[in-house]
Motif scaffolding. Sequence first.
Motif, PDB file in Angstrom:
ATOM      1  N   GLY A  57     -11.185 -11.558 -24.925  1.00 39.42           N
ATOM      2  CA  GLY A  57     -11.660 -12.702 -24.160  1.00 39.42           C
ATOM      3  C   GLY A  57     -12.056 -12.371 -22.743  1.00 39.42           C
ATOM      4  O   GLY A  57     -12.103 -13.265 -21.886  1.00 39.42           O
ATOM      5  N   THR A  58     -12.342 -11.109 -22.452  1.00 46.75           N
ATOM      6  CA  THR A  58     -12.741 -10.703 -21.105  1.00 46.75           C
ATOM      7  C   THR A  58     -14.175 -10.175 -21.117  1.00 46.75           C
ATOM      8  O   THR A  58     -14.736  -9.861 -22.163  1.00 46.75           O
ATOM      9  N   TYR A  59     -14.736 -10.062 -19.924  1.00 45.07           N
ATOM     10  CA  TYR A  59     -16.105  -9.593 -19.759  1.00 45.07           C
ATOM     11  C   TYR A  59     -16.092  -8.460 -18.724  1.00 45.07           C
ATOM     12  O   TYR A  59     -16.182  -8.722 -17.514  1.00 45.07           O
ATOM     13  N   PRO A  60     -15.956  -7.205 -19.179  1.00 47.95           N
ATOM     14  CA  PRO A  60     -15.854  -6.083 -18.235  1.00 47.95           C
ATOM     15  C   PRO A  60     -17.068  -6.010 -17.317  1.00 47.95           C
ATOM     16  O   PRO A  60     -18.213  -6.257 -17.737  1.00 47.95           O
ATOM     17  N   LEU A  61     -16.813  -5.668 -16.069  1.00 48.65           N
ATOM     18  CA  LEU A  61     -17.907  -5.517 -15.114  1.00 48.65           C
ATOM     19  C   LEU A  61     -18.712  -4.266 -15.453  1.00 48.65           C
ATOM     20  O   LEU A  61     -18.143  -3.190 -15.631  1.00 48.65           O
ATOM     21  N   PRO A  62     -20.032  -4.376 -15.548  1.00 51.65           N
ATOM     22  CA  PRO A  62     -20.843  -3.184 -15.796  1.00 51.65           C
ATOM     23  C   PRO A  62     -20.841  -2.262 -14.577  1.00 51.65           C
ATOM     24  O   PRO A  62     -20.495  -2.671 -13.463  1.00 51.65           O
ATOM     25  N   GLU A  63     -21.255  -1.010 -14.799  1.00 51.03           N
ATOM     26  CA  GLU A  63     -21.193  -0.004 -13.738  1.00 51.03           C
ATOM     27  C   GLU A  63     -21.995  -0.414 -12.507  1.00 51.03           C
ATOM     28  O   GLU A  63     -21.578  -0.161 -11.372  1.00 51.03           O
ATOM     29  N   ALA A  64     -23.147  -1.041 -12.700  1.00 50.70           N
ATOM     30  CA  ALA A  64     -23.978  -1.439 -11.564  1.00 50.70           C
ATOM     31  C   ALA A  64     -23.275  -2.460 -10.681  1.00 50.70           C
ATOM     32  O   ALA A  64     -23.465  -2.484  -9.459  1.00 50.70           O
ATOM     33  N   GLN A  65     -22.452  -3.317 -11.294  1.00 50.96           N
ATOM     34  CA  GLN A  65     -21.719  -4.303 -10.501  1.00 50.96           C
ATOM     35  C   GLN A  65     -20.453  -3.703  -9.893  1.00 50.96           C
ATOM     36  O   GLN A  65     -20.058  -4.063  -8.787  1.00 50.96           O
ATOM     37  N   LEU A  66     -19.824  -2.781 -10.611  1.00 53.94           N
ATOM     38  CA  LEU A  66     -18.663  -2.093 -10.042  1.00 53.94           C
ATOM     39  C   LEU A  66     -19.043  -1.346  -8.776  1.00 53.94           C
ATOM     40  O   LEU A  66     -18.240  -1.205  -7.850  1.00 53.94           O
ATOM     41  N   ASP A  67     -20.289  -0.853  -8.738  1.00 56.36           N
ATOM     42  CA  ASP A  67     -20.744  -0.066  -7.594  1.00 56.36           C
ATOM     43  C   ASP A  67     -20.759  -0.879  -6.306  1.00 56.36           C
ATOM     44  O   ASP A  67     -20.779  -0.328  -5.214  1.00 56.36           O
ATOM     45  N   ARG A  68     -20.738  -2.190  -6.416  1.00 58.62           N
ATOM     46  CA  ARG A  68     -20.763  -3.028  -5.214  1.00 58.62           C
ATOM     47  C   ARG A  68     -19.399  -3.115  -4.535  1.00 58.62           C
ATOM     48  O   ARG A  68     -19.299  -3.593  -3.408  1.00 58.62           O
ATOM     49  N   PHE A  69     -18.357  -2.690  -5.232  1.00 63.81           N
ATOM     50  CA  PHE A  69     -17.034  -2.622  -4.611  1.00 63.81           C
ATOM     51  C   PHE A  69     -16.876  -1.274  -3.932  1.00 63.81           C
ATOM     52  O   PHE A  69     -17.086  -0.226  -4.552  1.00 63.81           O
ATOM     53  N   MET A  70     -16.494  -1.304  -2.689  1.00 67.11           N
ATOM     54  CA  MET A  70     -16.288  -0.051  -1.968  1.00 67.11           C
ATOM     55  C   MET A  70     -15.128   0.729  -2.573  1.00 67.11           C
ATOM     56  O   MET A  70     -15.256   1.922  -2.853  1.00 67.11           O
ATOM     57  N   PHE A  71     -13.990   0.052  -2.776  1.00 64.89           N
ATOM     58  CA  PHE A  71     -12.792   0.691  -3.294  1.00 64.89           C
ATOM     59  C   PHE A  71     -12.389   0.076  -4.630  1.00 64.89           C
ATOM     60  O   PHE A  71     -12.499  -1.133  -4.831  1.00 64.89           O
ATOM     61  N   ASP A  72     -11.913   0.924  -5.517  1.00 70.75           N
ATOM     62  CA  ASP A  72     -11.220   0.507  -6.731  1.00 70.75           C
ATOM     63  C   ASP A  72      -9.790   1.017  -6.582  1.00 70.75           C
ATOM     64  O   ASP A  72      -9.521   2.202  -6.745  1.00 70.75           O
ATOM     65  N   LEU A  73      -8.867   0.108  -6.239  1.00 75.73           N
ATOM     66  CA  LEU A  73      -7.481   0.484  -5.982  1.00 75.73           C
ATOM     67  C   LEU A  73      -6.624   0.181  -7.198  1.00 75.73           C
ATOM     68  O   LEU A  73      -6.710  -0.920  -7.764  1.00 75.73           O
ATOM     69  N   ARG A  74      -5.809   1.131  -7.598  1.00 77.36           N
ATOM     70  CA  ARG A  74      -4.923   0.959  -8.748  1.00 77.36           C
ATOM     71  C   ARG A  74      -3.491   0.775  -8.261  1.00 77.36           C
ATOM     72  O   ARG A  74      -2.953   1.636  -7.552  1.00 77.36           O
ATOM     73  N   ILE A  75      -2.893  -0.332  -8.650  1.00 78.06           N
ATOM     74  CA  ILE A  75      -1.525  -0.623  -8.242  1.00 78.06           C
ATOM     75  C   ILE A  75      -0.593  -0.311  -9.409  1.00 78.06           C
ATOM     76  O   ILE A  75      -0.784  -0.791 -10.524  1.00 78.06           O
ATOM     77  N   GLY A  76       0.379   0.542  -9.157  1.00 81.55           N
ATOM     78  CA  GLY A  76       1.274   0.995 -10.215  1.00 81.55           C
ATOM     79  C   GLY A  76       2.651   0.350 -10.134  1.00 81.55           C
ATOM     80  O   GLY A  76       2.954  -0.449  -9.247  1.00 81.55           O
ATOM     81  N   TYR A  77       3.505   0.737 -11.087  1.00 83.71           N
ATOM     82  CA  TYR A  77       4.874   0.213 -11.109  1.00 83.71           C
ATOM     83  C   TYR A  77       5.666   0.746  -9.913  1.00 83.71           C
ATOM     84  O   TYR A  77       5.440   1.878  -9.470  1.00 83.71           O
ATOM     85  N   PRO A  78       6.589  -0.036  -9.390  1.00 78.00           N
ATOM     86  CA  PRO A  78       7.428   0.458  -8.287  1.00 78.00           C
ATOM     87  C   PRO A  78       8.414   1.499  -8.771  1.00 78.00           C
ATOM     88  O   PRO A  78       8.722   1.596  -9.973  1.00 78.00           O
ATOM     89  N   GLY A  79       8.923   2.290  -7.831  1.00 77.31           N
ATOM     90  CA  GLY A  79       9.974   3.249  -8.148  1.00 77.31           C
ATOM     91  C   GLY A  79      11.281   2.522  -8.451  1.00 77.31           C
ATOM     92  O   GLY A  79      11.419   1.318  -8.224  1.00 77.31           O
ATOM     93  N   ARG A  80      12.264   3.291  -8.945  1.00 81.24           N
ATOM     94  CA  ARG A  80      13.530   2.659  -9.348  1.00 81.24           C
ATOM     95  C   ARG A  80      14.219   1.968  -8.176  1.00 81.24           C
ATOM     96  O   ARG A  80      14.659   0.818  -8.290  1.00 81.24           O
ATOM     97  N   ASP A  81      14.325   2.652  -7.038  1.00 80.54           N
ATOM     98  CA  ASP A  81      14.977   2.057  -5.875  1.00 80.54           C
ATOM     99  C   ASP A  81      14.244   0.795  -5.418  1.00 80.54           C
ATOM    100  O   ASP A  81      14.877  -0.205  -5.064  1.00 80.54           O
ATOM    101  N   GLN A  82      12.913   0.866  -5.433  1.00 82.81           N
ATOM    102  CA  GLN A  82      12.136  -0.294  -5.022  1.00 82.81           C
ATOM    103  C   GLN A  82      12.336  -1.459  -5.989  1.00 82.81           C
ATOM    104  O   GLN A  82      12.474  -2.610  -5.561  1.00 82.81           O
ATOM    105  N   GLU A  83      12.377  -1.149  -7.281  1.00 84.44           N
ATOM    106  CA  GLU A  83      12.536  -2.223  -8.254  1.00 84.44           C
ATOM    107  C   GLU A  83      13.920  -2.856  -8.167  1.00 84.44           C
ATOM    108  O   GLU A  83      14.085  -4.072  -8.359  1.00 84.44           O
ATOM    109  N   GLU A  84      14.946  -2.045  -7.868  1.00 80.20           N
ATOM    110  CA  GLU A  84      16.283  -2.608  -7.680  1.00 80.20           C
ATOM    111  C   GLU A  84      16.315  -3.532  -6.475  1.00 80.20           C
ATOM    112  O   GLU A  84      16.968  -4.578  -6.488  1.00 80.20           O
TER     113      GLU A  84
END
Length: 346
Positions: free
Chosen positions: A181-208
């Motif tokens: 049910g999603t519509y992935p952004l094509p490469e030409a539209q992705l190019d308009r974003f300066m940054f593609d930032l990936r947010i990951g899971y926190p470390g164990r101490d951070q999650e506690e």
Amino acid sequence: MNPTSSPPLPAPPGLAADRDVQLLRRAGEIADDLRGQVERRIVGQQHIVDGIVTAMMANGHVLLVGVPGLAKTLIISTLADALHLKFQRIQFTPDLMPTDITGTEVIQEDRVTGERVFRFVRGPIFANIVLADEINRTPPKTQAALLEAMQEREVTAAGTTYPLAPPFFVLATQNPIEHEGTYPLPEAQLDRFMFDLRIGYPGRDQEERIATLTREVQDVPVEPVVHGREIIELQQLVRRIPVTPSIVRFAVRLARSTRPGGAEQAGVAKRYISWGSGPRASQYLVLGAKARAAFRGAPMPAMDDVLDIAPAILAHRIVVNFDAEAEGLSTRDVVRELLAESRKWT
């Protein structure tokens, strides 16, 4: 970042002796202040905050990708609270229409003449910070309405053009694991974003630490630390920061090394990349390095500034081939190998 008590910076060629150096010092202070405000509500994720602020100062837009529950929206709303700017959130859904973003014309009766006239009612895009939440959940036609405004920084309705007031900054979020049910952004539209930032899971101490929080983080007060006029000044400052020819050559070679078939193609690109980044990557590598230098309080960017921002600029601008997919390599894995190879150039 340089502490407030550090000695005055000398004015390098290309920067004025007084106001520009004052702004350069202020840029470092703002970065520290914004990070401190976000830490009131968010545990960890400092690299995400640094990336967002860097893109904002470079006058670019950000795509933030991460699984649900990693505080993507909270990070953005907290930054908006710390910036004295108008903020709007748009929840993207399959039935969202382009006019729900840009605005629409309505018929209104003139109280004096009694005549009916059209009046343009502005949509949520008319803000300084726009959160496009789950941008891949809406059809391409609606995505295009937002992306056109991002590129042109204006909206056209019924033949009339309405400029978007600066500073104008779009932050879009996306879930990387849910595709139904999603519509992935094509490469030409992705190019308009300066940054593609990936947010990951926190470390164990951070999650506690997250798990032990007992109060609603949205209720934690956040103070505005910078106003719109100052952000515009800093964006203009970033454009004026000088950059050495060696940094420009490295950034351009890095972008060109991703292109298959070219004379400067890197070995990793030859093995794993079917489509490389365009000239916009070269522009953003230089501009982003200048913005990153400003927030370090440095008068000129260094090679490490280019390397630090390269994954967020290059990963969504390349397409990997079958060999990479067969080996389970993502675009970020390939960029990581490319950067390791690029260190031999210097």
